[in-house]
Design a protein around this motif. Structure first.
Motif, PDB file in Angstrom:
ATOM      1  N   GLY A   1       8.134  16.320  -3.465  1.00 49.18           N
ATOM      2  CA  GLY A   1       8.554  16.685  -2.011  1.00 49.18           C
ATOM      3  C   GLY A   1       7.993  18.093  -1.621  1.00 49.18           C
ATOM      4  N   GLY A   2       7.493  18.972  -2.395  1.00 48.55           N
ATOM      5  CA  GLY A   2       6.872  20.134  -1.831  1.00 48.55           C
ATOM      6  C   GLY A   2       5.385  19.921  -1.637  1.00 48.55           C
ATOM      7  N   GLN A   3       5.042  18.793  -1.980  1.00 53.49           N
ATOM      8  CA  GLN A   3       3.562  18.385  -1.495  1.00 53.49           C
ATOM      9  C   GLN A   3       3.395  17.729  -0.465  1.00 53.49           C
ATOM     10  OE1 GLN A   3       1.532  16.980  -5.170  1.00 53.49           O
ATOM     11  NE2 GLN A   3      -0.444  16.454  -4.226  1.00 53.49           N
ATOM     12  N   PHE A   4       4.182  16.653  -0.234  1.00 50.87           N
ATOM     13  CA  PHE A   4       4.009  15.812   0.842  1.00 50.87           C
ATOM     14  C   PHE A   4       5.442  15.896   1.855  1.00 50.87           C
ATOM     15  CE2 PHE A   4       1.894  12.990  -2.620  1.00 50.87           C
ATOM     16  CZ  PHE A   4       0.540  13.306  -2.155  1.00 50.87           C
ATOM     17  N   THR A   5       5.099  15.467   3.260  1.00 50.10           N
ATOM     18  CA  THR A   5       6.020  15.532   4.117  1.00 50.10           C
ATOM     19  C   THR A   5       7.106  14.216   3.919  1.00 50.10           C
ATOM     20  OG1 THR A   5       4.869  14.415   5.786  1.00 50.10           O
ATOM     21  CG2 THR A   5       4.879  16.834   5.801  1.00 50.10           C
ATOM     22  N   ASP A   6       8.236  14.123   4.580  1.00 52.47           N
ATOM     23  CA  ASP A   6       9.046  13.012   4.348  1.00 52.47           C
ATOM     24  C   ASP A   6       8.191  11.612   4.701  1.00 52.47           C
ATOM     25  OD1 ASP A   6      11.037  14.552   3.159  1.00 52.47           O
ATOM     26  OD2 ASP A   6      12.460  14.159   4.774  1.00 52.47           O
ATOM     27  N   ASP A   7       7.545  11.802   5.964  1.00 53.36           N
ATOM     28  CA  ASP A   7       6.761  10.915   6.643  1.00 53.36           C
ATOM     29  C   ASP A   7       5.678  10.436   5.481  1.00 53.36           C
ATOM     30  OD1 ASP A   7       6.090   9.138   9.040  1.00 53.36           O
ATOM     31  OD2 ASP A   7       4.052  10.171   8.641  1.00 53.36           O
ATOM     32  N   GLN A   8       4.992  11.156   4.960  1.00 51.13           N
ATOM     33  CA  GLN A   8       3.847  10.592   4.038  1.00 51.13           C
ATOM     34  C   GLN A   8       4.684   9.913   2.919  1.00 51.13           C
ATOM     35  OE1 GLN A   8       2.273  14.611   3.596  1.00 51.13           O
ATOM     36  NE2 GLN A   8       0.390  14.035   4.502  1.00 51.13           N
ATOM     37  N   ILE A   9       5.700  10.718   2.294  1.00 49.98           N
ATOM     38  CA  ILE A   9       6.495   9.715   1.253  1.00 49.98           C
ATOM     39  C   ILE A   9       6.902   8.665   1.653  1.00 49.98           C
ATOM     40  CG2 ILE A   9       8.418   9.954  -0.294  1.00 49.98           C
ATOM     41  CD1 ILE A   9       8.174  12.965  -0.313  1.00 49.98           C
ATOM     42  N   TRP A  10       7.413   8.306   2.779  1.00 52.85           N
ATOM     43  CA  TRP A  10       7.793   6.979   3.224  1.00 52.85           C
ATOM     44  C   TRP A  10       6.592   5.859   3.237  1.00 52.85           C
ATOM     45  CZ3 TRP A  10      12.278   5.206   2.899  1.00 52.85           C
ATOM     46  CH2 TRP A  10      13.542   5.799   3.169  1.00 52.85           C
ATOM     47  N   ARG A  11       5.502   6.722   3.753  1.00 54.17           N
ATOM     48  CA  ARG A  11       4.031   5.583   3.802  1.00 54.17           C
ATOM     49  C   ARG A  11       3.833   5.166   2.347  1.00 54.17           C
ATOM     50  NH1 ARG A  11       1.196   5.927   8.523  1.00 54.17           N
ATOM     51  NH2 ARG A  11       2.097   7.453  10.185  1.00 54.17           N
ATOM     52  N   VAL A  12       3.906   6.073   1.587  1.00 56.21           N
ATOM     53  CA  VAL A  12       3.702   5.742  -0.020  1.00 56.21           C
ATOM     54  C   VAL A  12       4.525   4.718  -0.537  1.00 56.21           C
ATOM     55  CG1 VAL A  12       3.584   6.510  -2.327  1.00 56.21           C
ATOM     56  CG2 VAL A  12       2.545   8.090  -0.623  1.00 56.21           C
ATOM     57  N   THR A  13       5.891   4.991   0.025  1.00 55.87           N
ATOM     58  CA  THR A  13       6.987   4.063  -0.246  1.00 55.87           C
ATOM     59  C   THR A  13       7.048   2.741   0.157  1.00 55.87           C
ATOM     60  OG1 THR A  13       8.901   5.810  -0.492  1.00 55.87           O
ATOM     61  CG2 THR A  13       9.572   3.807  -0.405  1.00 55.87           C
ATOM     62  N   ALA A  14       6.381   2.633   1.320  1.00 55.19           N
ATOM     63  CA  ALA A  14       6.255   1.206   2.150  1.00 55.19           C
ATOM     64  C   ALA A  14       5.002   0.461   1.244  1.00 55.19           C
ATOM     65  CB  ALA A  14       5.869   1.520   3.467  1.00 55.19           C
ATOM     66  N   TYR A  15       4.070   1.447   0.977  1.00 56.54           N
ATOM     67  CA  TYR A  15       2.792   0.876   0.282  1.00 56.54           C
ATOM     68  C   TYR A  15       3.328   0.197  -1.137  1.00 56.54           C
ATOM     69  CZ  TYR A  15      -1.561   0.749  -2.395  1.00 56.54           C
ATOM     70  OH  TYR A  15      -2.433   0.414  -3.348  1.00 56.54           O
ATOM     71  N   ILE A  16       4.087   0.830  -1.732  1.00 56.28           N
ATOM     72  CA  ILE A  16       4.687   0.642  -2.950  1.00 56.28           C
ATOM     73  C   ILE A  16       5.456  -0.774  -2.934  1.00 56.28           C
ATOM     74  CG2 ILE A  16       6.129   0.911  -5.246  1.00 56.28           C
ATOM     75  CD1 ILE A  16       5.010   3.832  -4.844  1.00 56.28           C
ATOM     76  N   ARG A  17       6.154  -0.940  -1.844  1.00 51.52           N
ATOM     77  CA  ARG A  17       7.128  -1.855  -1.809  1.00 51.52           C
ATOM     78  C   ARG A  17       6.342  -3.096  -1.229  1.00 51.52           C
ATOM     79  NH1 ARG A  17      12.369  -3.854  -1.908  1.00 51.52           N
ATOM     80  NH2 ARG A  17      12.253  -4.635   0.187  1.00 51.52           N
ATOM     81  N   GLY A  18       5.225  -2.871  -0.693  1.00 51.44           N
ATOM     82  CA  GLY A  18       4.145  -4.090  -0.114  1.00 51.44           C
ATOM     83  C   GLY A  18       3.358  -4.612  -1.242  1.00 51.44           C
ATOM     84  N   LEU A  19       3.245  -3.826  -2.643  1.00 54.34           N
ATOM     85  CA  LEU A  19       2.604  -4.425  -3.718  1.00 54.34           C
ATOM     86  C   LEU A  19       3.452  -5.383  -4.450  1.00 54.34           C
ATOM     87  CD1 LEU A  19       1.156  -1.064  -5.163  1.00 54.34           C
ATOM     88  CD2 LEU A  19      -0.001  -2.908  -4.094  1.00 54.34           C
ATOM     89  N   ARG A  20       4.827  -5.218  -4.458  1.00 56.49           N
ATOM     90  CA  ARG A  20       5.692  -6.097  -4.988  1.00 56.49           C
ATOM     91  C   ARG A  20       6.407  -7.132  -4.085  1.00 56.49           C
ATOM     92  NH1 ARG A  20      10.475  -5.616  -3.745  1.00 56.49           N
ATOM     93  NH2 ARG A  20      11.017  -7.502  -5.179  1.00 56.49           N
ATOM     94  N   GLY A  21       6.183  -6.923  -2.785  1.00 52.82           N
ATOM     95  CA  GLY A  21       7.149  -7.702  -1.903  1.00 52.82           C
ATOM     96  C   GLY A  21       6.707  -9.096  -1.780  1.00 52.82           C
ATOM     97  N   THR A  22       7.707 -10.108  -1.945  1.00 51.39           N
ATOM     98  CA  THR A  22       7.389 -11.324  -1.748  1.00 51.39           C
ATOM     99  C   THR A  22       7.640 -11.857  -0.470  1.00 51.39           C
ATOM    100  OG1 THR A  22       9.586 -11.859  -2.544  1.00 51.39           O
ATOM    101  CG2 THR A  22       8.018 -11.821  -4.085  1.00 51.39           C
ATOM    102  N   ALA A  23       7.507 -13.017  -0.069  1.00 52.65           N
ATOM    103  CA  ALA A  23       7.797 -13.770   1.437  1.00 52.65           C
ATOM    104  C   ALA A  23       9.017 -13.141   1.834  1.00 52.65           C
ATOM    105  CB  ALA A  23       7.356 -15.009   1.337  1.00 52.65           C
ATOM    106  N   ILE A  24      10.208 -13.166   1.217  1.00 59.35           N
ATOM    107  CA  ILE A  24      11.513 -13.093   1.733  1.00 59.35           C
ATOM    108  C   ILE A  24      11.455 -11.741   2.472  1.00 59.35           C
ATOM    109  CG2 ILE A  24      12.576 -12.058  -0.403  1.00 59.35           C
ATOM    110  CD1 ILE A  24      13.846 -14.607   2.069  1.00 59.35           C
ATOM    111  N   ASP A  25      10.820 -10.755   1.858  1.00 60.20           N
ATOM    112  CA  ASP A  25      10.527  -9.563   2.272  1.00 60.20           C
ATOM    113  C   ASP A  25      10.076  -9.502   3.816  1.00 60.20           C
ATOM    114  OD1 ASP A  25      11.765  -8.110   0.261  1.00 60.20           O
ATOM    115  OD2 ASP A  25       9.992  -8.433  -0.881  1.00 60.20           O
ATOM    116  N   THR A  26       9.341 -10.127   4.153  1.00 56.66           N
ATOM    117  CA  THR A  26       8.608 -10.242   5.513  1.00 56.66           C
ATOM    118  C   THR A  26       8.401 -11.833   5.950  1.00 56.66           C
ATOM    119  OG1 THR A  26       6.523 -10.168   3.972  1.00 56.66           O
ATOM    120  CG2 THR A  26       7.351  -8.099   5.034  1.00 56.66           C
TER     121      THR A  26
END
Length: 215
Positions: free
Chosen positions: A19-44
């Protein structure tokens, strides 16, 4: 949960807070990337006419002659009831359009190819009397084999020494659906397939009953 874990870390583990190294926006981007790694078709799921895609599945595409969805269809091929919950969108597209889609990728969570499905090996069995059975291999060992007949869905058992077995390297699954169907029909079929999902059962409540100590 992923966002909170990245931002606040996990006390008592090796996961530090960012939290002290990245902004919330940057953390959300990392979160989206991690979700994309495991996401299946039902997610998109793919946009399109879902009802139209279902009609193509059971009608023009005749997919139900091999596949089953929620106990409807055939047992010759894989059950697709939860395909959107186990495969990425690109997996499904490749299965419908690429003959070589079963070549394993380089592994890891970035893998977008399908692994070989050895449980659906096409075979042709020729008996001593010349009778030929074509179907899917269900079980085999050094002495016998069982084959699900392609035309009648009967289960045949053979003694290996009495038959000749040809293991067909070509799948029964056609891989040119992008050519067999119009572009809009293929889009609708994908819209239907990418929504086939069986949610996991809800977690059971913890048993809070206690047993009085015995004396």
């Amino acid at each position: 949960d992923i966002f909170d874990m990245i931002k606040a870390g996990n006390p008592g583990t090796q996961m530090p807070p960012y939290g002290g190294q990245f902004t919330d926006d940057q953390i959300w981007r990392v979160t989206a990337y991690i979700r994309g790694l495991r996401g299946t078709a039902i997610d998109t799921p793919v946009a399109g006419n879902v009802a139209g895609g279902e009609a193509i599945f059971w009608g023009k595409g005749a997919c139900g002659s091999c596949h089953m969805i929620r106990a409807k269809g055939s047992i010759l091929g894989p059950d697709l009831s939860n395909i959107a919950g186990t495969r990425k969108v690109q997996n499904i597209v490749d299965a419908l359009t690429k003959e070589k889609h079963k070549i394993p990728g380089d592994g890891g969570t970035h893998d977008t190819t399908l692994l070989p499905m050895n449980t659906f090996q096409p075979v042709r069995v020729t008996a001593a009397d010349g009778k030929v059975i074509e179907g899917i291999l269900k079980n085999e060992d050094s002495f016998s084999l069982q084959v699900l007949g392609r035309n009648d869905l009967n289960l045949y058992r053979f003694t290996r020494a009495d038959v000749k077995v040809f293991y067909d390297p070509k799948s029964l699954m056609p891989h040119d659906w992008d050519k067999r169907l119009a572009a809009s029909e293929f889009q609708d079929l994908m819209a239907f397939l990418t929504r086939l999902h069986v949610p996991p059962p809800p977690p059971q409540p913890a048993d809070r009953t206690t047993t009085a100590p015995t004396t």
